[in-house]
Scaffold this motif. Structure first.
Motif, PDB file in Angstrom:
ATOM      1  N   GLU A  31       0.834  -1.203   0.000  1.00 27.89           N
ATOM      2  CA  GLU A  31       0.000   0.000   0.000  1.00 27.89           C
ATOM      3  C   GLU A  31       0.870   1.255   0.000  1.00 27.89           C
ATOM      4  N   GLU A  32       1.921   1.252   0.805  1.00 30.66           N
ATOM      5  CA  GLU A  32       2.829   2.393   0.862  1.00 30.66           C
ATOM      6  C   GLU A  32       3.447   2.666  -0.505  1.00 30.66           C
ATOM      7  N   ALA A  33       3.878   1.622  -1.191  1.00 26.12           N
ATOM      8  CA  ALA A  33       4.486   1.780  -2.509  1.00 26.12           C
ATOM      9  C   ALA A  33       3.501   2.375  -3.502  1.00 26.12           C
ATOM     10  N   LEU A  34       2.275   1.873  -3.517  1.00 25.99           N
ATOM     11  CA  LEU A  34       1.279   2.347  -4.485  1.00 25.99           C
ATOM     12  C   LEU A  34       0.827   3.769  -4.173  1.00 25.99           C
ATOM     13  N   LEU A  35       0.811   4.139  -2.902  1.00 26.14           N
ATOM     14  CA  LEU A  35       0.402   5.486  -2.533  1.00 26.14           C
ATOM     15  C   LEU A  35       1.371   6.533  -3.059  1.00 26.14           C
ATOM     16  N   MET A  36       2.669   6.208  -3.095  1.00 27.92           N
ATOM     17  CA  MET A  36       3.666   7.238  -3.366  1.00 27.92           C
ATOM     18  C   MET A  36       4.411   7.100  -4.686  1.00 27.92           C
ATOM     19  N   ALA A  37       4.578   5.885  -5.181  1.00 23.18           N
ATOM     20  CA  ALA A  37       5.468   5.685  -6.322  1.00 23.18           C
ATOM     21  C   ALA A  37       4.727   5.703  -7.655  1.00 23.18           C
ATOM     22  N   GLN A  38       5.363   6.299  -8.640  1.00 24.96           N
ATOM     23  CA  GLN A  38       4.816   6.295  -9.992  1.00 24.96           C
ATOM     24  C   GLN A  38       5.025   4.952 -10.675  1.00 24.96           C
ATOM     25  N   LYS A  39       6.064   4.259 -10.236  1.00 24.90           N
ATOM     26  CA  LYS A  39       6.386   2.961 -10.820  1.00 24.90           C
ATOM     27  C   LYS A  39       6.748   2.007  -9.686  1.00 24.90           C
ATOM     28  N   VAL A  40       6.169   0.805  -9.717  1.00 27.20           N
ATOM     29  CA  VAL A  40       6.384  -0.176  -8.663  1.00 27.20           C
ATOM     30  C   VAL A  40       6.950  -1.454  -9.276  1.00 27.20           C
ATOM     31  N   HIS A  41       8.104  -1.877  -8.759  1.00 29.85           N
ATOM     32  CA  HIS A  41       8.726  -3.133  -9.181  1.00 29.85           C
ATOM     33  C   HIS A  41       8.471  -4.187  -8.107  1.00 29.85           C
ATOM     34  N   ILE A  42       7.964  -5.338  -8.508  1.00 26.78           N
ATOM     35  CA  ILE A  42       7.715  -6.448  -7.598  1.00 26.78           C
ATOM     36  C   ILE A  42       8.886  -7.420  -7.672  1.00 26.78           C
ATOM     37  N   MET A  43       9.426  -7.789  -6.493  1.00 27.96           N
ATOM     38  CA  MET A  43      10.572  -8.689  -6.442  1.00 27.96           C
ATOM     39  C   MET A  43      10.187 -10.056  -5.895  1.00 27.96           C
ATOM     40  N   ALA A  44      10.731 -11.089  -6.527  1.00 24.09           N
ATOM     41  CA  ALA A  44      10.579 -12.464  -6.059  1.00 24.09           C
ATOM     42  C   ALA A  44      11.830 -12.860  -5.299  1.00 24.09           C
ATOM     43  N   LEU A  86      -7.808  -0.216  -4.607  1.00 22.82           N
ATOM     44  CA  LEU A  86      -7.978  -1.476  -3.897  1.00 22.82           C
ATOM     45  C   LEU A  86      -7.816  -2.671  -4.829  1.00 22.82           C
ATOM     46  N   GLU A  87      -8.324  -2.535  -6.051  1.00 18.94           N
ATOM     47  CA  GLU A  87      -8.198  -3.633  -7.019  1.00 18.94           C
ATOM     48  C   GLU A  87      -6.747  -3.851  -7.414  1.00 18.94           C
ATOM     49  N   LEU A  88      -6.007  -2.763  -7.638  1.00 19.37           N
ATOM     50  CA  LEU A  88      -4.598  -2.885  -8.003  1.00 19.37           C
ATOM     51  C   LEU A  88      -3.799  -3.460  -6.841  1.00 19.37           C
ATOM     52  N   ARG A  89      -4.098  -2.995  -5.631  1.00 26.74           N
ATOM     53  CA  ARG A  89      -3.396  -3.515  -4.458  1.00 26.74           C
ATOM     54  C   ARG A  89      -3.640  -5.008  -4.292  1.00 26.74           C
ATOM     55  N   GLU A  90      -4.888  -5.438  -4.473  1.00 26.77           N
ATOM     56  CA  GLU A  90      -5.199  -6.853  -4.313  1.00 26.77           C
ATOM     57  C   GLU A  90      -4.560  -7.692  -5.421  1.00 26.77           C
ATOM     58  N   ASP A  91      -4.515  -7.163  -6.623  1.00 22.96           N
ATOM     59  CA  ASP A  91      -3.861  -7.864  -7.726  1.00 22.96           C
ATOM     60  C   ASP A  91      -2.386  -8.115  -7.409  1.00 22.96           C
ATOM     61  N   LEU A  92      -1.713  -7.068  -6.950  1.00 26.30           N
ATOM     62  CA  LEU A  92      -0.287  -7.201  -6.650  1.00 26.30           C
ATOM     63  C   LEU A  92      -0.057  -8.005  -5.374  1.00 26.30           C
ATOM     64  N   ALA A  93      -0.977  -7.901  -4.410  1.00 25.05           N
ATOM     65  CA  ALA A  93      -0.867  -8.704  -3.192  1.00 25.05           C
ATOM     66  C   ALA A  93      -0.970 -10.189  -3.536  1.00 25.05           C
ATOM     67  N   GLY A  94      -1.854 -10.527  -4.471  1.00 22.18           N
ATOM     68  CA  GLY A  94      -1.968 -11.908  -4.912  1.00 22.18           C
ATOM     69  C   GLY A  94      -0.691 -12.381  -5.576  1.00 22.18           C
ATOM     70  N   CYS A  95      -0.074 -11.486  -6.341  1.00 25.12           N
ATOM     71  CA  CYS A  95       1.212 -11.808  -6.962  1.00 25.12           C
ATOM     72  C   CYS A  95       2.264 -12.098  -5.896  1.00 25.12           C
ATOM     73  N   LEU A  96       2.335 -11.256  -4.872  1.00 32.98           N
ATOM     74  CA  LEU A  96       3.317 -11.454  -3.810  1.00 32.98           C
ATOM     75  C   LEU A  96       3.060 -12.734  -3.027  1.00 32.98           C
ATOM     76  N   ARG A  97       1.780 -13.032  -2.758  1.00 34.79           N
ATOM     77  CA  ARG A  97       1.450 -14.258  -2.033  1.00 34.79           C
ATOM     78  C   ARG A  97       1.873 -15.485  -2.834  1.00 34.79           C
ATOM     79  N   GLY A  98       1.646 -15.428  -4.141  1.00 30.61           N
ATOM     80  CA  GLY A  98       2.041 -16.537  -4.991  1.00 30.61           C
ATOM     81  C   GLY A  98       3.537 -16.724  -5.043  1.00 30.61           C
ATOM     82  N   LEU A  99       4.285 -15.611  -5.040  1.00 29.39           N
ATOM     83  CA  LEU A  99       5.734 -15.699  -5.072  1.00 29.39           C
ATOM     84  C   LEU A  99       6.281 -16.307  -3.797  1.00 29.39           C
TER      85      LEU A  99
END
Length: 266
Positions: free
Chosen positions: A195-208, A237-250
């Motif tokens: 949530e912190e990343a999405l609130l402030m950053a223009q671009k978010v990189h997800i790391m595995a 909320l939809e974007l956060r949940e999408d990326l949260a699902g990605c992180l959970r899967g990783l």
């Protein structure tokens, strides 16, 4: 300013004890951008930060600031850590001035810039107070003022609000975003808080994790005119949940998402 990380991998140890902690990291940051790296513990995000800061050297790949290779720490990169890292025997003003004095700036310049950046972070009335006399949020504002006062080209933020309670953390997120809007600073945020990343950053990189690598990059084109309201908006909320699902899967099976992750990059 242009920061370029190309094909960076990092191993610790030698021979049979060697462990690959980062694998083929690629990212770029331009002047005025706010970029975030998000991942769970062990994903190597803080190692990326240390490499960019010049505190570690990559095992392979390159890191450049404006076509100059990064070979060690430098004044072009300011760091703000989770643990405020203030000098307890120095006042707030002297902590802010510390880096500038190391740079050899003249006394008048140091005094003026110290006063200016304490005002920027709203602590002009606390200049003579010592860290023990300041709250956690205030101490982190001093740390941010110190980083900015040294006039870096990019500010590296290593989970800067992780040690704060929820209410203070949210106020500090608002403060940092408003500071970015006003000053046009360039920033790289390392965080496990999506949530912190999405609130402030223009671009978010997800790391595995195992080894750390970037598996998804999202352009977070959101209306940030009101961060409190944004937290409750459906698109957020939809974007956060999408990326949260990605992180959970990783976390459960890092290999399962790698093959398809780049297809979903936006």
């Amino acid at each position: 300013m242009h920061l370029s990380v190309k094909g960076v991998s990092k191993s610790f140890g030698k021979g049979r004890d060697s462990k690959l902690v980062l694998d083929d990291i690629n990212l770029e940051i331009n002047s005025g951008e706010f970029v975030a790296l998000v991942g769970s513990s062990g994903s190597g995000k803080s190692t990326v930060m240390r490499l960019i800061a010049g505190l570690e050297q990559p095992s392979s790949g390159t890191i450049h600031m404006d076509d100059r290779p990064v070979r060690g720490p430098g004044p072009d990169r300011g760091m703000v850590f989770q643990k405020y890292s203030l000098y307890p025997w120095l006042s707030a003003a002297d902590n802010v001035a510390f880096g500038m004095r190391l740079q050899g700036r003249n006394k008048r310049d140091v005094k003026e810039r110290t006063a200016y950046f304490l005002e920027v972070v709203g602590l002009q009335d606390s200049a003579s107070r010592f860290p023990r006399q300041l709250s956690g949020g205030m101490q982190q504002r001093v740390a941010i003022a110190r980083a900015l006062a040294a006039d870096p080209q990019v500010v590296l933020l290593d989970e800067p609000f992780g040690a704060l309670d929820l209410q203070i953390r949210e106020s500090m997120q608002e403060f940092l975003f408003q500071l970015w809007e006003r000053s046009g600073l360039t920033a790289l945020l390392i965080t496990h808080d999506l949530e912190e990343a999405l609130l402030m950053a223009q671009k978010v990189h997800i790391m595995a994790p195992r080894p750390g690598r970037i598996v998804r990059t999202v352009a977070a084109n959101l209306d940030r005119s009101n961060l409190s309201a944004l937290r409750m908006e459906r698109s957020f909320l939809e974007l956060r949940e999408d990326l949260a699902g990605c992180l959970r899967g990783l976390d459960q099976d890092p290999a399962a998402l790698v093959a398809t992750s780049f297809a979903s990059t936006t």
